[in-house]
Design a protein around this motif. Structure first.
Motif, PDB file in Angstrom:
ATOM      1  N   MET A  62       0.695  -1.195   0.019  1.00 56.95           N
ATOM      2  CA  MET A  62      -0.059   0.022  -0.179  1.00 56.95           C
ATOM      3  C   MET A  62       0.957   1.232   0.067  1.00 56.95           C
ATOM      4  O   MET A  62       0.439   2.247  -0.716  1.00 56.95           O
ATOM      5  CB  MET A  62      -0.851   0.158   1.254  1.00 56.95           C
ATOM      6  N   VAL A  63       1.960   1.234   0.713  1.00 58.47           N
ATOM      7  CA  VAL A  63       2.694   2.511   0.898  1.00 58.47           C
ATOM      8  C   VAL A  63       4.103   2.282  -0.346  1.00 58.47           C
ATOM      9  O   VAL A  63       4.468   3.355  -0.398  1.00 58.47           O
ATOM     10  CB  VAL A  63       3.348   2.387   2.099  1.00 58.47           C
ATOM     11  N   ASP A  64       4.320   1.405  -0.805  1.00 54.90           N
ATOM     12  CA  ASP A  64       5.234   1.167  -1.843  1.00 54.90           C
ATOM     13  C   ASP A  64       6.679   1.138  -1.270  1.00 54.90           C
ATOM     14  O   ASP A  64       7.249   1.878  -1.786  1.00 54.90           O
ATOM     15  CB  ASP A  64       4.809   2.021  -3.035  1.00 54.90           C
ATOM     16  N   ILE A  65       6.687   0.437  -0.172  1.00 53.93           N
ATOM     17  CA  ILE A  65       8.024   0.558   0.382  1.00 53.93           C
ATOM     18  C   ILE A  65       9.015  -0.661   0.331  1.00 53.93           C
ATOM     19  O   ILE A  65       8.562  -1.820   0.341  1.00 53.93           O
ATOM     20  CB  ILE A  65       7.935   0.645   2.162  1.00 53.93           C
ATOM     21  N   SER A  66      10.058  -0.557  -0.534  1.00 55.10           N
ATOM     22  CA  SER A  66      10.976  -1.567  -0.862  1.00 55.10           C
ATOM     23  C   SER A  66      11.814  -2.185   0.343  1.00 55.10           C
ATOM     24  O   SER A  66      12.252  -3.083   0.350  1.00 55.10           O
ATOM     25  CB  SER A  66      11.803  -1.295  -1.926  1.00 55.10           C
ATOM     26  N   LEU A  67      11.331  -1.444   1.535  1.00 59.23           N
ATOM     27  CA  LEU A  67      12.391  -1.579   2.826  1.00 59.23           C
ATOM     28  C   LEU A  67      11.690  -3.004   3.293  1.00 59.23           C
ATOM     29  O   LEU A  67      12.621  -3.568   3.992  1.00 59.23           O
ATOM     30  CB  LEU A  67      11.814  -0.629   3.796  1.00 59.23           C
ATOM     31  N   PHE A  68      10.219  -3.233   2.851  1.00 57.59           N
ATOM     32  CA  PHE A  68       9.890  -4.565   3.248  1.00 57.59           C
ATOM     33  C   PHE A  68      10.817  -5.877   2.749  1.00 57.59           C
ATOM     34  O   PHE A  68      11.201  -6.809   3.432  1.00 57.59           O
ATOM     35  CB  PHE A  68       8.372  -4.990   2.800  1.00 57.59           C
ATOM     36  N   TYR A  69      11.127  -5.693   1.734  1.00 55.08           N
ATOM     37  CA  TYR A  69      11.778  -6.786   1.059  1.00 55.08           C
ATOM     38  C   TYR A  69      13.214  -6.727   1.408  1.00 55.08           C
ATOM     39  O   TYR A  69      13.802  -7.910   1.230  1.00 55.08           O
ATOM     40  CB  TYR A  69      11.691  -6.831  -0.540  1.00 55.08           C
ATOM     41  N   LYS A  70      13.781  -5.768   1.735  1.00 55.67           N
ATOM     42  CA  LYS A  70      15.372  -5.570   2.172  1.00 55.67           C
ATOM     43  C   LYS A  70      15.442  -6.086   3.432  1.00 55.67           C
ATOM     44  O   LYS A  70      16.308  -6.690   3.815  1.00 55.67           O
ATOM     45  CB  LYS A  70      15.669  -4.227   1.763  1.00 55.67           C
ATOM     46  N   ILE A  71      14.575  -5.458   4.437  1.00 56.87           N
ATOM     47  CA  ILE A  71      14.775  -5.625   5.756  1.00 56.87           C
ATOM     48  C   ILE A  71      13.838  -6.280   6.649  1.00 56.87           C
ATOM     49  O   ILE A  71      14.254  -7.276   7.276  1.00 56.87           O
ATOM     50  CB  ILE A  71      14.975  -4.194   6.387  1.00 56.87           C
ATOM     51  N   VAL A  72      12.424  -5.969   6.579  1.00 63.00           N
ATOM     52  CA  VAL A  72      11.413  -6.849   7.240  1.00 63.00           C
ATOM     53  C   VAL A  72      11.286  -8.211   6.674  1.00 63.00           C
ATOM     54  O   VAL A  72      11.186  -9.022   7.725  1.00 63.00           O
ATOM     55  CB  VAL A  72      10.055  -5.960   6.808  1.00 63.00           C
ATOM     56  N   ALA A  73      11.207  -8.535   5.571  1.00 61.37           N
ATOM     57  CA  ALA A  73      11.163  -9.902   5.199  1.00 61.37           C
ATOM     58  C   ALA A  73      12.144 -10.769   5.516  1.00 61.37           C
ATOM     59  O   ALA A  73      11.660 -11.836   6.034  1.00 61.37           O
ATOM     60  CB  ALA A  73      10.961 -10.005   3.472  1.00 61.37           C
ATOM     61  N   PRO A  74      13.459 -10.388   5.398  1.00 61.47           N
ATOM     62  CA  PRO A  74      14.378 -11.533   5.902  1.00 61.47           C
ATOM     63  C   PRO A  74      14.387 -11.392   7.741  1.00 61.47           C
ATOM     64  O   PRO A  74      14.419 -12.612   7.989  1.00 61.47           O
ATOM     65  CB  PRO A  74      15.828 -10.474   5.558  1.00 61.47           C
ATOM     66  N   ALA A  75      13.853 -10.359   8.245  1.00 66.55           N
ATOM     67  CA  ALA A  75      14.010 -10.517   9.666  1.00 66.55           C
ATOM     68  C   ALA A  75      12.766 -11.461  10.130  1.00 66.55           C
ATOM     69  O   ALA A  75      12.809 -12.220  10.942  1.00 66.55           O
ATOM     70  CB  ALA A  75      13.302  -9.118  10.382  1.00 66.55           C
ATOM     71  N   VAL A  78      13.763 -15.078   9.427  1.00 62.14           N
ATOM     72  CA  VAL A  78      14.709 -15.398  10.833  1.00 62.14           C
ATOM     73  C   VAL A  78      13.831 -15.809  12.063  1.00 62.14           C
ATOM     74  O   VAL A  78      14.027 -16.862  12.780  1.00 62.14           O
ATOM     75  CB  VAL A  78      15.817 -14.268  11.301  1.00 62.14           C
ATOM     76  N   LEU A  79      12.518 -14.856  12.234  1.00 64.14           N
ATOM     77  CA  LEU A  79      11.707 -15.276  13.326  1.00 64.14           C
ATOM     78  C   LEU A  79      11.036 -16.879  13.119  1.00 64.14           C
ATOM     79  O   LEU A  79      11.097 -17.557  13.923  1.00 64.14           O
ATOM     80  CB  LEU A  79      10.798 -14.261  13.613  1.00 64.14           C
ATOM     81  N   TRP A  80      10.707 -16.901  11.671  1.00 65.54           N
ATOM     82  CA  TRP A  80      10.052 -18.163  11.394  1.00 65.54           C
ATOM     83  C   TRP A  80      10.974 -19.346  11.663  1.00 65.54           C
ATOM     84  O   TRP A  80      10.593 -20.453  12.146  1.00 65.54           O
ATOM     85  CB  TRP A  80       9.708 -18.053   9.609  1.00 65.54           C
ATOM     86  N   LEU A  81      12.185 -19.321  11.189  1.00 67.90           N
ATOM     87  CA  LEU A  81      13.166 -20.066  11.292  1.00 67.90           C
ATOM     88  C   LEU A  81      13.496 -20.467  12.900  1.00 67.90           C
ATOM     89  O   LEU A  81      13.655 -21.559  13.037  1.00 67.90           O
ATOM     90  CB  LEU A  81      14.614 -19.605  10.559  1.00 67.90           C
ATOM     91  N   LEU A  82      13.724 -19.512  13.507  1.00 60.78           N
ATOM     92  CA  LEU A  82      13.845 -19.773  15.056  1.00 60.78           C
ATOM     93  C   LEU A  82      12.494 -20.465  15.412  1.00 60.78           C
ATOM     94  O   LEU A  82      12.878 -21.547  16.245  1.00 60.78           O
ATOM     95  CB  LEU A  82      13.716 -18.276  15.956  1.00 60.78           C
ATOM     96  N   GLY A  83      11.363 -20.250  15.304  1.00 60.52           N
ATOM     97  CA  GLY A  83      10.336 -20.909  15.617  1.00 60.52           C
ATOM     98  C   GLY A  83      10.287 -22.581  15.216  1.00 60.52           C
ATOM     99  O   GLY A  83      10.107 -23.294  16.012  1.00 60.52           O
ATOM    100  N   LEU A  84      10.695 -22.608  13.933  1.00 67.80           N
ATOM    101  CA  LEU A  84      10.728 -23.946  13.200  1.00 67.80           C
ATOM    102  C   LEU A  84      11.932 -24.693  14.218  1.00 67.80           C
ATOM    103  O   LEU A  84      11.700 -25.751  14.542  1.00 67.80           O
ATOM    104  CB  LEU A  84      11.256 -23.959  11.880  1.00 67.80           C
ATOM    105  N   VAL A  85      13.185 -24.053  14.320  1.00 67.82           N
ATOM    106  CA  VAL A  85      14.338 -24.758  15.178  1.00 67.82           C
ATOM    107  C   VAL A  85      13.775 -25.167  16.550  1.00 67.82           C
ATOM    108  O   VAL A  85      14.024 -26.161  17.085  1.00 67.82           O
ATOM    109  CB  VAL A  85      15.444 -23.898  15.352  1.00 67.82           C
TER     110      VAL A  85
END
Length: 110
Positions: A62-75, A78-85
């Motif tokens: 909605m805001v057209d922020i590429s920040l999501f794909y550079k910082i937020v998505a990888p974060a 990592v949280l998903w991976l921690l939960g799985l581990v």
């Protein structure tokens, strides 16, 4: 001994819960008969992560922020991976930042 049995019995369902939204739904359905507390804990964590990723993706679109794909998505990954581990290791440990909130918000699941 009883706690260890609960973990071992719920481990497969807990791991499945982290495999996309479909996996979370399947894990929820699988846990309806068993009512395993370990599996329910991880189902709540996984659902929270799925909804978090969806909401952040929606906002960034909605805001057209590429920040999501550079910082937020990888974060979020990592949280998903921690939960799985944690699920694989048999730990009932919340993910950093929002894990406690997920347990509160989705307390009726499981």
């Amino acid at each position: 001994m009883e706690v260890e049995n609960t973990i071992q019995e719920g481990k497969t369902i807990a791991i499945i819960s982290y495999i996309t939204l479909i996996g979370t739904v399947i894990a929820y359905v699988m846990n309806q008969n068993k009512k395993n507390s370990f599996a329910a804990f991880h189902i709540r964590q996984a659902l929270g992560l799925v909804l978090l990723a969806f909401a952040l993706n929606l906002v960034s679109t909605m805001v057209d922020i590429s920040l999501f794909y550079k910082i937020v998505a990888p974060a979020v990954f990592v949280l998903w991976l921690l939960g799985l581990v944690y699920a694989v290791q048999g730990k009932e440990k919340t993910i950093p930042l929002l894990g406690e909130q997920f347990q509160i918000w989705f307390k009726n699941l499981g």
